[in-house]
Write a protein that holds these residues in place. Sequence first.
Motif, short mmCIF file in Angstrom:
data_model
loop_
_atom_site.label_atom_id
_atom_site.label_comp_id
_atom_site.label_asym_id
_atom_site.label_seq_id
_atom_site.Cartn_x
_atom_site.Cartn_y
_atom_site.Cartn_z
N THR A 12 -18.69 21.39 45.92
CA THR A 12 -17.67 20.50 45.39
C THR A 12 -16.41 21.33 45.15
N VAL A 13 -15.25 20.76 45.43
CA VAL A 13 -14.00 21.50 45.20
C VAL A 13 -13.03 20.63 44.41
N GLY A 14 -11.99 21.27 43.91
CA GLY A 14 -10.97 20.56 43.15
C GLY A 14 -9.94 19.90 44.05
N LEU A 15 -9.23 18.91 43.51
CA LEU A 15 -8.18 18.21 44.26
C LEU A 15 -7.17 17.68 43.25
N ASP A 16 -5.89 17.97 43.49
CA ASP A 16 -4.88 17.46 42.55
C ASP A 16 -3.59 17.00 43.22
N SER A 17 -3.56 16.99 44.57
CA SER A 17 -2.32 16.53 45.21
C SER A 17 -2.62 16.02 46.62
N GLU A 18 -1.70 15.21 47.13
CA GLU A 18 -1.86 14.70 48.49
C GLU A 18 -1.75 15.84 49.51
N ALA A 19 -0.93 16.85 49.18
CA ALA A 19 -0.80 17.98 50.10
C ALA A 19 -2.13 18.69 50.28
N VAL A 20 -2.85 18.87 49.19
CA VAL A 20 -4.16 19.51 49.28
C VAL A 20 -5.14 18.59 50.03
N LEU A 21 -5.04 17.28 49.76
CA LEU A 21 -5.93 16.32 50.43
C LEU A 21 -5.75 16.35 51.94
N GLU A 22 -4.50 16.51 52.39
CA GLU A 22 -4.25 16.55 53.85
C GLU A 22 -5.11 17.62 54.52
N GLY A 23 -5.15 18.82 53.91
CA GLY A 23 -5.98 19.88 54.46
C GLY A 23 -7.46 19.55 54.39
N MET A 24 -7.85 18.97 53.26
CA MET A 24 -9.27 18.65 53.06
C MET A 24 -9.78 17.68 54.13
N LYS A 25 -8.88 16.84 54.61
CA LYS A 25 -9.32 15.89 55.66
C LYS A 25 -9.81 16.66 56.89
N ARG A 26 -9.10 17.73 57.22
CA ARG A 26 -9.51 18.54 58.38
C ARG A 26 -10.84 19.23 58.12
N ALA A 55 -13.16 18.21 56.11
CA ALA A 55 -14.22 17.19 56.11
C ALA A 55 -14.62 16.81 57.53
N ALA A 56 -13.61 16.74 58.41
CA ALA A 56 -13.90 16.37 59.81
C ALA A 56 -14.75 17.44 60.50
N ALA A 57 -14.55 18.70 60.10
CA ALA A 57 -15.26 19.80 60.74
C ALA A 57 -16.59 20.12 60.08
N ALA A 58 -16.80 19.62 58.86
CA ALA A 58 -17.97 20.05 58.09
C ALA A 58 -19.23 19.31 58.52
N PRO A 59 -20.39 19.98 58.50
CA PRO A 59 -21.64 19.35 58.89
C PRO A 59 -22.20 18.40 57.84
N ARG A 60 -21.67 18.45 56.62
CA ARG A 60 -22.08 17.44 55.64
C ARG A 60 -20.97 17.19 54.63
N THR A 61 -21.19 16.21 53.79
CA THR A 61 -20.18 15.77 52.84
C THR A 61 -19.71 16.91 51.93
N ILE A 62 -18.41 16.93 51.69
CA ILE A 62 -17.83 17.85 50.72
C ILE A 62 -17.52 17.05 49.46
N GLY A 63 -18.02 17.54 48.33
CA GLY A 63 -17.75 16.87 47.07
C GLY A 63 -16.36 17.18 46.56
N VAL A 64 -15.79 16.24 45.82
CA VAL A 64 -14.45 16.43 45.26
C VAL A 64 -14.47 16.05 43.78
N TYR A 65 -13.93 16.93 42.96
CA TYR A 65 -13.61 16.60 41.56
C TYR A 65 -12.09 16.53 41.49
N ILE A 66 -11.57 15.44 40.96
CA ILE A 66 -10.12 15.36 40.74
C ILE A 66 -9.78 16.23 39.52
N GLU A 67 -8.84 17.17 39.72
CA GLU A 67 -8.48 18.05 38.61
C GLU A 67 -7.40 17.40 37.74
N VAL A 68 -7.62 17.46 36.44
CA VAL A 68 -6.71 16.86 35.47
C VAL A 68 -6.12 17.95 34.59
N ASP A 69 -4.82 17.89 34.40
CA ASP A 69 -4.16 18.77 33.43
C ASP A 69 -4.20 18.09 32.07
#
Lengths: 356, 356
Positions: B104-118, B120-134
């Motif tokens: 599972t990894v952190g996520l706090d912006s659309e810019a980071v999400l854009e990379g995560m999409k790639r 996820a497409a390449a990964a052999p299984r689901t990647i978990g996401v926790y939304i990071e809150v300040d």
Amino acid sequence: MTLRDLPTPCAVVDADRLEANLDAMARIASASGKRLRPHLKTHKCIEIARMQALRGARGVTVAKLGEAEVFANAGFDDIFVANLIVGSDKLERLAHLVASADVTVGLDSEAVLEGMKRAAAAAPRTIGVYIEVDTGHHRTGVRALSQAGLLAYQCRSVPGLEVRGVYTHEGHVYKAAAYRLQELCQSVASSMRDYAEVCGTDTISVGSTPSASVMAAVPSVTEIRPGNYVFYDATQVRLGASADACALTVMATVIATPTPSDAFVDAGSKALSGDKDPDGKHGYVRDLPDVTMDWCSEEHGHLDLSHSPGALRVGDRVRIVPAHACTCVNCHDVLHAANGDTVVETWPVAARGRLT
Amino acid sequence: MTLRDLPTPCAVVDADRLEANLDAMARIASASGKRLRPHLKTHKCIEIARMQALRGARGVTVAKLGEAEVFANAGFDDIFVANLIVGSDKLERLAHLVASADVTVGLDSEAVLEGMKRAAAAAPRTIGVYIEVDTGHHRTGVRALSQAGLLAYQCRSVPGLEVRGVYTHEGHVYKAAAYRLQELCQSVASSMRDYAEVCGTDTISVGSTPSASVMAAVPSVTEIRPGNYVFYDATQVRLGASADACALTVMATVIATPTPSDAFVDAGSKALSGDKDPDGKHGYVRDLPDVTMDWCSEEHGHLDLSHSPGALRVGDRVRIVPAHACTCVNCHDVLHAANGDTVVETWPVAARGRLT
């Protein structure tokens, strides 16, 4: 390979700036007829030490026996350990080390001398001694002429020990205003002449990067031991060095820009060290010098973009000039040497973590 | 082997104190029915992570992909990388990593999400996401409910990504007075409930040692991620932890006592890190708690003996409780575990220097 191919954070050395810095200090020493015995703690790399030797450095300085062992194994044979060796395990290692290299160590008290006697008795050849003098930094070192004279006298009566000179680390110059540097160096040098006289030696060794060129011009000084000059850093720039001389950067990636005036990079104190420059910053971005790292945690560095709002986006790579190159290097297992954007060599930080 | 046989400076862990600390936090989590997902950045040791797992820890937290790789290779299979993964090289590594561990990894912006999409497409299984809150530390993390809700919504539409919860590092509790801790934790937890709601999740993960026991008692919190509790340190003692809980010390040797009120040891910022406790000290001597390290350079630490003049002599060994255990551990290649004076095990700091 280009810089773009390196995972961040990583330590990048501009090879041309490094060579220019090495050349410049070699010229200063050569022009003044001084011995340059560079302190290797800044780079901890065998490759850079060899570059220094090729430019006329005579002997090296290190801070720990473990560092001396690394460089002795690499063939360096005139090593000054600018420290006090205490403890039977270390004295045994010292006795062993002199079998493979000519070694000089510091001495500033009778308690340290007691141990040294045992090392000298066990060592296969003479161990050199420099009497350490406190000239104002107030760390280790003798603080009175009588103490120095007595120590040198006692040391001369020990078979296997040889008093080879006096040395100081004039670290207090870092806190002196630039206009006072000349005066301060003269004062240190004058004090060292007195100490050398009572110790019966002509060898006077001094060491710091900000004072190196001034000290080289003082007739009585025989040896300079600058370390930081290979890379310089934000602290040295603050003290008057040229920003163009800074050869070491930490390349980092922007991971968040929560507001236009704030960016976070993937480099914190584990990549830059926790040390700060005189302005309290951990460093600045080389191509955006008004963007400083004003605070960091272990893995996050905060870049203050208030003077360049919106200048960075997530995914951008920046190269950060660290506040303190020596402690920064010790965070890294390797240094990547680059010509422009091309990575030309990768050097192991061979003496990283040699704490003992 | 006894402590006397270890060269100094070195890192020593009291095995009994470590186990007591692990037991205590396991009990806190178990009694409140919370998931304990310890942050391994403090110790970076496979052996200690296994001791935590044996006491009921479920999953682990790390700060970097490189740390995740170390622990995945050691067989840990539920790893939260509490950070934002940016850059195509890192996204490739992430895609590769999920083949061997549930990540599972952190996520706090659309810019980071854009990379995560790639990724996820390449990964052999689901990647978990926790939304990071300040929640007030003002480092990374979303700073508005609407931003969190939008990110969770966008993330759910990406095949191969799974929103698993919200998380925060409430690091600002370190700066809060002890009497305000309860109130501050309630405020963080209340905010996190709102963020969980807009993100459509019940999983609320929080993490810091000073807040761990308070947060465990809050009904809405589901997961705690303390790290420092395995060792504690001078900072935690200053914040209210028991000095007897401090399990990590740096053993050092006195090398000079220039005056009765000053001693220098062979451990400086390279052995303790440059971090300071809230009083501005680098640590204190365990058996002489009024003797603090008030300043240090890379290889020298100054002990202020003004409250215990003459208490130390050259050659004495001291054990220094560092200001910050996490950064101190990262200075060392190994930790020596001791029962009393007997060294029982030596643990590699397997994830030391995993900067990327």
